[in-house]
Scaffold this motif. Structure first.
Motif, PDB file in Angstrom:
ATOM      1  N   SER A  32     -36.557  10.202  -5.602  1.00 35.74           N
ATOM      2  CA  SER A  32     -36.109   8.865  -5.223  1.00 35.74           C
ATOM      3  C   SER A  32     -35.634   8.864  -3.780  1.00 35.74           C
ATOM      4  CB  SER A  32     -34.989   8.370  -6.147  1.00 35.74           C
ATOM      5  OG  SER A  32     -33.837   9.150  -6.000  1.00 35.74           O
ATOM      6  N   ARG A  33     -35.685   7.686  -3.205  1.00 33.11           N
ATOM      7  CA  ARG A  33     -35.173   7.458  -1.864  1.00 33.11           C
ATOM      8  C   ARG A  33     -34.471   6.113  -1.883  1.00 33.11           C
ATOM      9  NH1 ARG A  33     -36.716  12.003  -1.821  1.00 33.11           N
ATOM     10  NH2 ARG A  33     -37.776  13.114  -0.146  1.00 33.11           N
ATOM     11  N   GLU A  34     -33.562   5.916  -0.939  1.00 30.23           N
ATOM     12  CA  GLU A  34     -32.850   4.641  -0.878  1.00 30.23           C
ATOM     13  C   GLU A  34     -32.666   4.197   0.564  1.00 30.23           C
ATOM     14  OE1 GLU A  34     -28.254   5.971  -1.398  1.00 30.23           O
ATOM     15  OE2 GLU A  34     -29.466   5.989  -3.225  1.00 30.23           O
ATOM     16  N   ILE A  35     -32.412   2.901   0.693  1.00 29.07           N
ATOM     17  CA  ILE A  35     -32.222   2.302   2.014  1.00 29.07           C
ATOM     18  C   ILE A  35     -31.296   1.103   1.857  1.00 29.07           C
ATOM     19  CG2 ILE A  35     -34.152   0.655   1.921  1.00 29.07           C
ATOM     20  CD1 ILE A  35     -34.802   1.614   4.835  1.00 29.07           C
ATOM     21  N   ILE A 107     -36.036  -2.976 -11.871  1.00 27.25           N
ATOM     22  CA  ILE A 107     -37.347  -3.206 -12.476  1.00 27.25           C
ATOM     23  C   ILE A 107     -37.936  -1.824 -12.790  1.00 27.25           C
ATOM     24  CG2 ILE A 107     -38.412  -3.404 -10.191  1.00 27.25           C
ATOM     25  CD1 ILE A 107     -40.505  -5.272 -11.503  1.00 27.25           C
ATOM     26  N   ASP A 108     -38.412  -1.666 -14.005  1.00 34.44           N
ATOM     27  CA  ASP A 108     -38.996  -0.401 -14.447  1.00 34.44           C
ATOM     28  C   ASP A 108     -40.464  -0.616 -14.763  1.00 34.44           C
ATOM     29  OD1 ASP A 108     -36.725   1.727 -15.037  1.00 34.44           O
ATOM     30  OD2 ASP A 108     -35.939  -0.255 -15.574  1.00 34.44           O
ATOM     31  N   GLU A 118     -55.416  12.427 -14.492  1.00 34.44           N
ATOM     32  CA  GLU A 118     -54.704  11.577 -15.439  1.00 34.44           C
ATOM     33  C   GLU A 118     -53.243  11.979 -15.519  1.00 34.44           C
ATOM     34  OE1 GLU A 118     -56.158  10.532 -19.301  1.00 34.44           O
ATOM     35  OE2 GLU A 118     -58.221  10.836 -18.650  1.00 34.44           O
ATOM     36  N   SER A 119     -52.382  10.976 -15.452  1.00 36.83           N
ATOM     37  CA  SER A 119     -50.954  11.207 -15.661  1.00 36.83           C
ATOM     38  C   SER A 119     -50.272   9.876 -15.926  1.00 36.83           C
ATOM     39  CB  SER A 119     -50.312  11.911 -14.461  1.00 36.83           C
ATOM     40  OG  SER A 119     -50.210  11.046 -13.367  1.00 36.83           O
ATOM     41  N   LYS A 120     -49.078   9.979 -16.454  1.00 39.27           N
ATOM     42  CA  LYS A 120     -48.282   8.796 -16.733  1.00 39.27           C
ATOM     43  C   LYS A 120     -46.876   9.087 -16.237  1.00 39.27           C
ATOM     44  CE  LYS A 120     -48.833   7.203 -20.845  1.00 39.27           C
ATOM     45  NZ  LYS A 120     -48.698   6.916 -22.286  1.00 39.27           N
ATOM     46  N   ASP A 121     -46.358   8.209 -15.394  1.00 37.63           N
ATOM     47  CA  ASP A 121     -45.030   8.379 -14.827  1.00 37.63           C
ATOM     48  C   ASP A 121     -44.228   7.100 -14.985  1.00 37.63           C
ATOM     49  OD1 ASP A 121     -45.304  11.062 -13.684  1.00 37.63           O
ATOM     50  OD2 ASP A 121     -46.704  10.148 -12.282  1.00 37.63           O
ATOM     51  N   HIS A 122     -42.947   7.226 -14.789  1.00 36.27           N
ATOM     52  CA  HIS A 122     -42.035   6.092 -14.782  1.00 36.27           C
ATOM     53  C   HIS A 122     -41.648   5.854 -13.328  1.00 36.27           C
ATOM     54  CE1 HIS A 122     -37.820   4.539 -14.959  1.00 36.27           C
ATOM     55  NE2 HIS A 122     -38.454   3.652 -15.682  1.00 36.27           N
ATOM     56  N   ILE A 123     -41.704   4.613 -12.905  1.00 34.22           N
ATOM     57  CA  ILE A 123     -41.301   4.259 -11.550  1.00 34.22           C
ATOM     58  C   ILE A 123     -40.272   3.141 -11.655  1.00 34.22           C
ATOM     59  CG2 ILE A 123     -43.219   2.645 -11.268  1.00 34.22           C
ATOM     60  CD1 ILE A 123     -43.347   3.467  -8.318  1.00 34.22           C
ATOM     61  N   PHE A 124     -39.313   3.152 -10.751  1.00 27.03           N
ATOM     62  CA  PHE A 124     -38.288   2.112 -10.802  1.00 27.03           C
ATOM     63  C   PHE A 124     -37.907   1.668  -9.401  1.00 27.03           C
ATOM     64  CE2 PHE A 124     -36.012   6.096 -10.533  1.00 27.03           C
ATOM     65  CZ  PHE A 124     -35.015   5.842  -9.604  1.00 27.03           C
ATOM     66  N   GLY A 140     -37.820   4.999  -6.995  1.00 32.49           N
ATOM     67  CA  GLY A 140     -37.990   6.351  -7.498  1.00 32.49           C
ATOM     68  C   GLY A 140     -39.036   6.524  -8.578  1.00 32.49           C
ATOM     69  N   PHE A 141     -39.354   7.783  -8.827  1.00 32.84           N
ATOM     70  CA  PHE A 141     -40.298   8.219  -9.847  1.00 32.84           C
ATOM     71  C   PHE A 141     -39.590   9.187 -10.779  1.00 32.84           C
ATOM     72  CE2 PHE A 141     -43.345   7.005  -6.682  1.00 32.84           C
ATOM     73  CZ  PHE A 141     -44.548   6.807  -7.343  1.00 32.84           C
ATOM     74  N   ASP A 142     -39.888   9.086 -12.044  1.00 36.16           N
ATOM     75  CA  ASP A 142     -39.492  10.075 -13.032  1.00 36.16           C
ATOM     76  C   ASP A 142     -40.765  10.487 -13.747  1.00 36.16           C
ATOM     77  OD1 ASP A 142     -36.721   9.728 -12.531  1.00 36.16           O
ATOM     78  OD2 ASP A 142     -36.720   7.950 -13.819  1.00 36.16           O
ATOM     79  N   GLY A 143     -41.014  11.767 -13.812  1.00 38.60           N
ATOM     80  CA  GLY A 143     -42.227  12.228 -14.471  1.00 38.60           C
ATOM     81  C   GLY A 143     -41.968  13.450 -15.321  1.00 38.60           C
ATOM     82  N   LYS A 144     -42.974  13.803 -16.090  1.00 38.84           N
ATOM     83  CA  LYS A 144     -42.871  14.952 -16.975  1.00 38.84           C
ATOM     84  C   LYS A 144     -44.216  15.661 -17.015  1.00 38.84           C
ATOM     85  CE  LYS A 144     -41.713  16.337 -21.630  1.00 38.84           C
ATOM     86  NZ  LYS A 144     -41.248  15.978 -22.934  1.00 38.84           N
TER      87      LYS A 144
END
Length: 179
Positions: A32-35, A107-108, A118-124, A140-144
């Motif tokens: 993740s990054r922020e501003i 927002i997710d 192929e992959s599936k990730d969570h982004i917010f 940010g991204f959350d992945g597994k």
């Protein structure tokens, strides 16, 4: 023949060792990054909740100006899908679906890559009012990565790969919002 057996047993031992190591390697990754943006939180959130607006600030949407884009549903609402298809490997093919919205906060999305891998990730995207005219935005991204593919996490630094793109996207968003 004896050398071949030794080589085979060495290879099998090495593979067994890798599989054992993979049992202890983390499976999750978070980037993740922020501003800080000099605009009210509600205004920033009402811009970022629309996935089509990512075309204006995301570096990934600019990789291939000729990529095919498709949209399903109502943008800015749960269930909206933004899909893309590019012949450029760095853009690839995939889709992003809004799975949850907390108004003026978060927002997710589920990010599904189809090609080149192929992959599936969570982004917010998180927005938090600092005061009446300033908003902190976190992307940010959350992945597994399941066993034994989680071994890749020992050799690839996803934060170093994806983080700079998130930073550039947030910088672009700041310029757009503060005009």
């Amino acid at each position: 023949m004896k050398i071949l057996k030794i080589a085979l047993y060495t290879l099998l031992g090495f593979l067994a060792l890798l599989l054992i190591v993979a049992l202890f390697v983390k499976k999750d990754y978070n980037i993740s990054r922020e501003i800080t943006i000099l605009k009210p939180g509600e205004e920033v959130f009402n811009y970022v909740k629309y996935l089509k607006n990512q075309e204006n600030y995301s570096v990934w949407s600019k990789i291939d100006p000729n990529m095919k884009k498709e949209y399903r549903g109502t943008d800015g609402t749960v269930g909206f899908v933004s899909a893309w298809d590019s012949k450029v490997k760095d853009a690839g093919k995939g889709e992003q679906e809004i799975i949850k919205i907390a108004d003026n906060e978060r927002i997710d999305c589920e990010l599904r890559f189809i090609w080149p891998m192929e992959s599936k990730d969570h982004i917010f995207m998180l927005t938090q009012s600092v005061n009446d005219s300033t908003t902190l935005v976190k992307w940010g991204f959350d992945g597994k990565m399941d066993y034994p593919m989680n071994l890749v996490l020992l050799f690839i630094n996803f934060d170093a790969m994806i983080g700079p793109d998130l930073e550039k996207g947030l910088d672009n968003l700041k310029v757009i919002m503060e005009k």
